[in-house]
Design a protein around this motif. Structure first.
Motif, PDB file in Angstrom:
ATOM      1  N   GLU A 141       0.874  -1.147  -0.127  1.00 55.14           N
ATOM      2  CA  GLU A 141      -0.041   0.089  -0.001  1.00 55.14           C
ATOM      3  C   GLU A 141       0.924   1.227  -0.174  1.00 55.14           C
ATOM      4  OE1 GLU A 141      -3.066  -0.240  -0.233  1.00 55.14           O
ATOM      5  OE2 GLU A 141      -3.263  -2.219  -0.090  1.00 55.14           O
ATOM      6  N   GLU A 142       1.510   1.606  -1.233  1.00 55.30           N
ATOM      7  CA  GLU A 142       2.468   2.378  -1.266  1.00 55.30           C
ATOM      8  C   GLU A 142       1.772   4.143  -1.067  1.00 55.30           C
ATOM      9  OE1 GLU A 142       4.513   2.599  -5.097  1.00 55.30           O
ATOM     10  OE2 GLU A 142       4.905   0.403  -4.790  1.00 55.30           O
ATOM     11  N   THR A 143       2.637   4.717  -0.239  1.00 53.83           N
ATOM     12  CA  THR A 143       2.195   6.060  -0.017  1.00 53.83           C
ATOM     13  C   THR A 143       3.801   6.937   0.477  1.00 53.83           C
ATOM     14  OG1 THR A 143       0.656   7.295   1.266  1.00 53.83           O
ATOM     15  CG2 THR A 143       2.048   5.493   2.676  1.00 53.83           C
ATOM     16  N   ASP A 144       3.276   8.192   0.763  1.00 55.44           N
ATOM     17  CA  ASP A 144       4.491   8.982   1.201  1.00 55.44           C
ATOM     18  C   ASP A 144       3.947  10.304   2.112  1.00 55.44           C
ATOM     19  OD1 ASP A 144       3.685  11.056  -1.035  1.00 55.44           O
ATOM     20  OD2 ASP A 144       4.277   9.641  -2.154  1.00 55.44           O
ATOM     21  N   PHE A 145       4.803  11.048   2.796  1.00 58.83           N
ATOM     22  CA  PHE A 145       4.301  12.067   3.444  1.00 58.83           C
ATOM     23  C   PHE A 145       3.820  13.340   2.495  1.00 58.83           C
ATOM     24  CE2 PHE A 145       4.897  15.661   6.024  1.00 58.83           C
ATOM     25  CZ  PHE A 145       4.350  15.346   7.484  1.00 58.83           C
ATOM     26  N   GLY A 146       4.081  13.350   1.102  1.00 63.74           N
ATOM     27  CA  GLY A 146       3.380  14.155   0.275  1.00 63.74           C
ATOM     28  C   GLY A 146       2.039  13.826   0.351  1.00 63.74           C
ATOM     29  N   GLU A 147       1.576  12.426   0.238  1.00 62.95           N
ATOM     30  CA  GLU A 147       0.202  12.173   0.298  1.00 62.95           C
ATOM     31  C   GLU A 147      -0.601  12.627   1.639  1.00 62.95           C
ATOM     32  OE1 GLU A 147      -2.792   8.557  -0.773  1.00 62.95           O
ATOM     33  OE2 GLU A 147      -0.778   8.044  -0.450  1.00 62.95           O
ATOM     34  N   SER A 173       8.205  17.911  -2.725  1.00 59.07           N
ATOM     35  CA  SER A 173       9.638  17.983  -2.532  1.00 59.07           C
ATOM     36  C   SER A 173       9.866  17.832  -0.690  1.00 59.07           C
ATOM     37  CB  SER A 173       9.958  19.491  -2.859  1.00 59.07           C
ATOM     38  OG  SER A 173       9.983  19.301  -4.345  1.00 59.07           O
ATOM     39  N   VAL A 174       8.751  18.736  -0.090  1.00 58.58           N
ATOM     40  CA  VAL A 174       8.882  18.493   1.456  1.00 58.58           C
ATOM     41  C   VAL A 174       8.640  17.437   1.928  1.00 58.58           C
ATOM     42  CG1 VAL A 174       7.854  19.407   3.420  1.00 58.58           C
ATOM     43  CG2 VAL A 174       8.300  20.992   1.482  1.00 58.58           C
ATOM     44  N   GLY A 175       7.816  16.630   1.262  1.00 63.16           N
ATOM     45  CA  GLY A 175       7.389  15.168   1.735  1.00 63.16           C
ATOM     46  C   GLY A 175       8.591  14.353   1.357  1.00 63.16           C
ATOM     47  N   LEU A 176       9.453  14.424   0.387  1.00 63.23           N
ATOM     48  CA  LEU A 176      10.640  13.609   0.095  1.00 63.23           C
ATOM     49  C   LEU A 176      11.395  13.688   1.227  1.00 63.23           C
ATOM     50  CD1 LEU A 176      12.263  12.001  -1.832  1.00 63.23           C
ATOM     51  CD2 LEU A 176      13.084  13.934  -2.714  1.00 63.23           C
ATOM     52  N   VAL A 177      11.879  14.933   1.644  1.00 62.03           N
ATOM     53  CA  VAL A 177      12.878  15.168   2.782  1.00 62.03           C
ATOM     54  C   VAL A 177      12.296  14.629   4.091  1.00 62.03           C
ATOM     55  CG1 VAL A 177      13.941  17.035   4.123  1.00 62.03           C
ATOM     56  CG2 VAL A 177      13.510  17.411   1.590  1.00 62.03           C
ATOM     57  N   VAL A 178      10.893  14.798   4.405  1.00 54.96           N
ATOM     58  CA  VAL A 178      10.417  14.204   5.527  1.00 54.96           C
ATOM     59  C   VAL A 178      10.482  12.738   5.506  1.00 54.96           C
ATOM     60  CG1 VAL A 178       8.461  13.959   7.175  1.00 54.96           C
ATOM     61  CG2 VAL A 178       8.835  15.884   6.011  1.00 54.96           C
ATOM     62  N   ASP A 179      10.196  12.166   4.267  1.00 57.90           N
ATOM     63  CA  ASP A 179      10.486  10.637   4.218  1.00 57.90           C
ATOM     64  C   ASP A 179      11.734  10.064   4.361  1.00 57.90           C
ATOM     65  OD1 ASP A 179       7.739   9.828   3.986  1.00 57.90           O
ATOM     66  OD2 ASP A 179       7.622  10.320   1.835  1.00 57.90           O
ATOM     67  N   LEU A 180      12.664  10.739   3.687  1.00 56.05           N
ATOM     68  CA  LEU A 180      14.115  10.595   4.186  1.00 56.05           C
ATOM     69  C   LEU A 180      14.510  10.334   5.397  1.00 56.05           C
ATOM     70  CD1 LEU A 180      15.789  12.141   1.070  1.00 56.05           C
ATOM     71  CD2 LEU A 180      15.465   9.774   1.211  1.00 56.05           C
ATOM     72  N   VAL A 181      14.195  11.513   6.206  1.00 59.46           N
ATOM     73  CA  VAL A 181      14.463  11.741   7.772  1.00 59.46           C
ATOM     74  C   VAL A 181      13.597  10.716   8.588  1.00 59.46           C
ATOM     75  CG1 VAL A 181      14.503  13.196   9.570  1.00 59.46           C
ATOM     76  CG2 VAL A 181      15.073  13.748   7.299  1.00 59.46           C
ATOM     77  N   MET A 182      12.370  10.298   8.203  1.00 56.66           N
ATOM     78  CA  MET A 182      11.432   9.734   9.125  1.00 56.66           C
ATOM     79  C   MET A 182      11.570   8.234   8.895  1.00 56.66           C
ATOM     80  SD  MET A 182       7.270  10.555   9.647  1.00 56.66           S
ATOM     81  CE  MET A 182       7.084  10.002   7.726  1.00 56.66           C
ATOM     82  N   ASN A 183      12.106   7.602   7.873  1.00 56.81           N
ATOM     83  CA  ASN A 183      12.037   6.114   7.640  1.00 56.81           C
ATOM     84  C   ASN A 183      12.927   5.484   8.850  1.00 56.81           C
ATOM     85  OD1 ASN A 183      12.622   3.430   6.798  1.00 56.81           O
ATOM     86  ND2 ASN A 183      11.985   4.231   4.723  1.00 56.81           N
ATOM     87  N   PRO A 184      12.263   4.596   9.771  1.00 50.60           N
ATOM     88  CA  PRO A 184      13.127   4.200  10.495  1.00 50.60           C
ATOM     89  C   PRO A 184      14.351   3.399  10.066  1.00 50.60           C
ATOM     90  CG  PRO A 184      10.944   3.577  11.073  1.00 50.60           C
ATOM     91  CD  PRO A 184      11.061   3.984   9.631  1.00 50.60           C
ATOM     92  N   LEU A 185      14.526   2.790   9.066  1.00 50.48           N
ATOM     93  CA  LEU A 185      15.568   2.133   8.587  1.00 50.48           C
ATOM     94  C   LEU A 185      16.790   2.953   8.420  1.00 50.48           C
ATOM     95  CD1 LEU A 185      14.228  -0.537   6.028  1.00 50.48           C
ATOM     96  CD2 LEU A 185      14.827  -0.873   8.574  1.00 50.48           C
ATOM     97  N   ARG A 186      16.699   4.402   8.471  1.00 48.87           N
ATOM     98  CA  ARG A 186      17.704   5.138   8.070  1.00 48.87           C
ATOM     99  C   ARG A 186      18.387   5.304   9.250  1.00 48.87           C
ATOM    100  NH1 ARG A 186      18.412  10.692   9.367  1.00 48.87           N
ATOM    101  NH2 ARG A 186      19.818  11.488   7.670  1.00 48.87           N
ATOM    102  N   HIS A 187      17.777   5.044  10.547  1.00 49.21           N
ATOM    103  CA  HIS A 187      18.438   5.437  11.823  1.00 49.21           C
ATOM    104  C   HIS A 187      18.751   3.988  12.395  1.00 49.21           C
ATOM    105  CE1 HIS A 187      16.788   9.252  11.712  1.00 49.21           C
ATOM    106  NE2 HIS A 187      15.713   8.751  11.457  1.00 49.21           N
ATOM    107  N   VAL A 188      18.329   2.824  11.574  1.00 45.73           N
ATOM    108  CA  VAL A 188      18.662   1.386  12.273  1.00 45.73           C
ATOM    109  C   VAL A 188      20.017   1.199  11.687  1.00 45.73           C
ATOM    110  CG1 VAL A 188      18.456  -0.800  12.254  1.00 45.73           C
ATOM    111  CG2 VAL A 188      16.675   0.602  12.571  1.00 45.73           C
ATOM    112  N   ALA A 189      20.295   1.329  10.461  1.00 44.65           N
ATOM    113  CA  ALA A 189      21.223   0.805   9.723  1.00 44.65           C
ATOM    114  C   ALA A 189      22.554   2.148   9.980  1.00 44.65           C
ATOM    115  CB  ALA A 189      21.124   0.539   8.251  1.00 44.65           C
ATOM    116  N   GLU A 190      23.731   1.569  10.201  1.00 44.97           N
ATOM    117  CA  GLU A 190      24.745   2.424  10.192  1.00 44.97           C
ATOM    118  C   GLU A 190      26.120   1.727   9.385  1.00 44.97           C
ATOM    119  OE1 GLU A 190      26.079   3.484  14.315  1.00 44.97           O
ATOM    120  OE2 GLU A 190      24.037   4.006  14.857  1.00 44.97           O
TER     121      GLU A 190
END
Length: 274
Positions: A141-147, A173-190
């Motif tokens: 069920e694809e979605t994003d912060f823009g939606e 464009s704002v939604g893209l930035v928020v999605d990049l920051v908000m995705n939990p996997l971005r903070h899990v993987a180092e």
């Protein structure tokens, strides 16, 4: 414990919570509004057209000089089942972000389906290389912060062309930035895991470029005005995704429209969105 290195560290957890709180606060501020109206067709303000066209030319040059040749090499060198597995793995990385946006949109059913899909593909599907969830009737069920912002009444704004990412709007464009920051996997993987994940996403992008080669080439290189053509395709596709096609905007329940149609079936191909 197994896979302990994949668990977010305390600082990462705080960053994840902070990003989620900012997104939730924005949605609370906008919650009194209904979904933003969707203009018909492909009409939009393009106040920065000169700059947008320059960025579009850069993207086309990047595609001609690097992306397309790399995609052709990747498609010829890597067997199709392997490319499909890499694409599945990269797609699976997006699922936690979908779940967060589903919750912000109050689409609990979609959040549950995306959570179950992520669990199935991450285990039975060998970390997402396979996609048994779709075979079990659980497509993404694809979605994003823009939606999410659209649902709470925030309008599109102006048209933009982003370097590398391509067509967008102020809201997306704002939604893209928020999605990049908000995705939990971005903070899990180092590092080095984060580098591997980024490389996987790049390979999946090359795979999509190879798969849709003829269509993308037709738009970028055979159109009388590829900028206007791509802008039109993007806007029509995006507005259909948000409910501007035959069906009205999707309800917050996430149950889909009354006719039982899939509101995410795209009648237009957005080359940069593949």
């Amino acid at each position: 414990m197994p896979f302990a290195h994949l668990l977010p560290r305390p600082a990462a957890r705080r960053r994840t919570r902070a990003a989620g709180c900012v997104a939730a606060l924005l949605c609370l501020v906008l919650s009194a509004c209904g979904p933003a109206p969707l203009p018909p067709g492909d009409r939009i303000a393009d106040a920065s057209e000169e700059q947008n066209r320059a960025t579009h030319r850069f993207n086309v040059a990047l595609d001609r000089g690097i992306v397309d040749p790399a995609a052709e090499f990747y498609g010829a060198a890597v067997p199709r089942p392997v490319r499909r597995g890499i694409g599945n793995f990269a797609s699976n990385l997006n699922q936690p972000g979908y779940v967060l946006n589903n919750l912000l949109q109050a689409r609990i059913d979609d959040a549950a389906r995306n959570t179950l899909r992520f669990a199935i593909n991450s285990t039975i599907g060998l970390a997402g290389l396979l996609d048994p969830a779709t075979a079990l009737g659980l497509p993404a069920e694809e979605t994003d912060f823009g939606e999410t912002m659209h649902i709470y009444g925030l309008g599109e704004g102006d048209y933009h062309v982003l370097p590398v990412f391509g067509p967008s709007t102020t809201r997306d464009s704002v939604g893209l930035v928020v999605d990049l920051v908000m995705n939990p996997l971005r903070h899990v993987a180092e590092p080095p895991q984060s580098t591997y994940l980024l490389g996987t996403r790049a390979l999946a992008g090359f795979g999509n470029r190879y798969t849709y080669d003829d269509t993308i080439d037709d738009v970028l290189y055979n159109s009388a005005d590829s900028y206007a053509q791509l802008r039109s395709l993007y806007l029509q596709n995006r507005r259909f995704e948000l409910g501007g096609g035959a069906a009205s905007t999707r309800p917050l329940s996430g149950a889909g429209d009354a006719a039982g149609q899939d509101p995410y079936v795209d009648p237009y191909l957005d080359p940069y969105g593949q």
